[in-house]
Design an enzyme around this catalytic site. Structure first.
Site, PDB file in Angstrom:
ATOM      1  N   CYS A 163       0.529  -0.927  -0.053  1.00  0.00           N
ATOM      2  CA  CYS A 163      -0.307  -0.057  -0.073  1.00  0.00           C
ATOM      3  C   CYS A 163       0.532   1.492  -0.320  1.00  0.00           C
ATOM      4  O   CYS A 163       0.137   2.509  -0.015  1.00  0.00           O
ATOM      5  CB  CYS A 163      -1.006   0.265   1.432  1.00  0.00           C
ATOM      6  N   HIS A 296      -3.365   7.372   6.340  1.00  0.00           N
ATOM      7  CA  HIS A 296      -3.789   6.377   5.521  1.00  0.00           C
ATOM      8  C   HIS A 296      -4.732   5.998   6.054  1.00  0.00           C
ATOM      9  O   HIS A 296      -5.897   5.387   4.977  1.00  0.00           O
ATOM     10  CB  HIS A 296      -2.557   5.590   6.010  1.00  0.00           C
ATOM     11  N   HIS A 331      -9.687   1.336  -1.009  1.00  0.00           N
ATOM     12  CA  HIS A 331      -7.786   1.547  -1.182  1.00  0.00           C
ATOM     13  C   HIS A 331      -7.774   1.209  -2.507  1.00  0.00           C
ATOM     14  O   HIS A 331      -7.882   0.224  -2.628  1.00  0.00           O
ATOM     15  CB  HIS A 331      -7.478   0.308   0.203  1.00  0.00           C
TER      16      HIS A 331
END
Length: 404
Positions: A163, A296, A331
């Site tokens: 990520c 995040h 995401h």
């Protein structure tokens, strides 16, 4: 003395828009892009929410100007749409006009297409267009195709650190510029939804069957998304030479790795804390200089506690406005760092703080809560953008307003 690094171009595509302006409009309208997949054949089609780009793969090809589709995966096409906008945004008509680096990020590569023809590939007696997709599984395939289409060939590489991938791509490009190896780098990432990632995260019990709720006491996991985003970075000397428009400065960055667990961050937020602290130090800014943190904020049980504790450790009782924009886009894994870096640029350019959608209840482990309202005319000069990946790979960027 190392060159300063400026952002001169931005381009993106996500579940809330096919370009930067559409993304900004939907952020302002507080319109989430979460829904259910129309493009993936999966038993989870109507069960697991995702942030899916509305365009079909054929429509993406048309947007990217690709006429012969075999071998061009959805991942590649998303990337081409975004990078073409980024180059236009920077006023670059020909990327070959001077040596340019291309730092691309992806975690699934062409899996979005190879998983559809997996059993055909295994059958030695079958022939057809699917054979064009065998090599696309490699993440570097989309990188090379995008580089070939844009003409960038000075320095081309691929980063895959889960990520944090495209945030690390921006760091890498900035370092190349600071060391004088190139004057310009196009950095970012591209990611398409796949059955593999949906099944994988679902098996980790990390996906919420409702729309994700970052930093909420009732959060229960993430929603996956897809998209692509690229940022044009240029040295100060090149910016002056061509009188380029400066959108913002990439003033600081840091990657840390606490290696606490393969899929969980340190409970005390050690990696996140160090990444933000050292990125700020590099930027020459203090905690008091930060007006907004694009966290995040995955809405997973572990991440939000860890990141929240890191914020409280770094800022004490004066945590700035913060929010997760993943309830808008989902995401997007390897693309998330670049997408959210662009959101940081927009926060500075438009003087905005974006809302953390779906929030209702404060987390019991934290003293802080995210911003839930769209703040217009808010004085944003410095933004921290966080991207934290599996294995404790933590990346923080400091994006700053250029004031001459």
């Amino acid at each position: 003395m190392a060159e300063r690094v400026f952002i001169t171009g931005i381009g993106m595509i996500s579940a809330i828009g096919n370009n930067v302006q559409e993304n900004l409009r939907h952020l302002r309208e507080q319109k989430s892009g979460l829904g259910y997949t129309r493009h993936i054949d999966t038993i989870h089609r109507d069960v697991l929410p995702v942030g899916e780009v509305a365009a079909t793969t054929a429509e993406l090809a048309a947007m990217a100007g690709i006429k012969e589709l075999p071998g061009y995966t959805r991942t590649t096409l998303l990337g081409l749409v975004a990078i073409q906008e980024a180059l236009r945004s920077a006023g670059i008509k020909d990327a070959k006009e001077l040596p340019t680096a291309f730092i691309n990020a992806s975690t699934v590569g062409g899996m979005c297409d190879t998983e559809k023809v997996y059993f055909d590939i295994l059958d030695p007696n079958k022939e057809g267009d699917f054979l064009n997709y065998i090599d696309t599984l490699d993440c570097a395939d989309c990188t090379q195709r995008i580089a070939d289409e844009t003409g960038i060939d000075e320095y081309v590489t691929t980063i895959s650190t889960a990520c944090s991938s495209s945030a690390n791509a921006l760091m890498y490009g900035a370092r190349l510029i600071q060391q004088g190896l190139v004057q310009r780098a196009v950095c970012g990432g591209t990611e398409a939804l796949t059955r593999f990632t949906m099944n994988g995260f679902n098996s980790l019990k990390n996906i919420d069957k409702q729309f994700c709720r970052p930093f909420d006491q009732q959060r229960n996991g993430l929603n996956l998304g897809e998209g692509a985003a690229y940022v044009v970075l240029e040295s100060e000397s090149l910016v002056k030479e061509r009188n380029a428009q400066i959108l913002a400065e990439l003033s600081g960055w840091c990657n840390t790795n606490e290696a606490f667990h393969p899929t969980a961050p340190s409970p005390e937020g050690d990696g996140a804390y160090e990444a933000m602290k050292k990125a700020l130090k590099m930027s020459g800014r203090s905690t008091a200089d930060v007006q907004y943190v694009n966290v995040h904020g995955t809405a997973t049980l572990n991440n939000d506690v860890s990141e929240g504790i890191a914020l409280e450790r770094l800022f004490g009782s004066n945590v700035p406005k913060f929010s997760s924009t993943k309830p808008f886009t989902g995401h997007t894994l390897a693309a998330a760092g670049a997408i959210e870096a662009i959101f940081g640029v927009l926060a500075i350019r438009e003087q905005l703080v974006f809302p953390n959608l779906h929030f209702s209840e404060k987390m019991e482990e934290l003293h802080i809560t995210p911003e839930t309202q769209l703040l217009e005319n808010y004085p944003v000069k410095n933004v921290i953008s966080n991207s934290f990946g599996f294995g404790g790979n933590n990346a923080s960027l400091v994006i700053s307003k250029y004031e001459g």
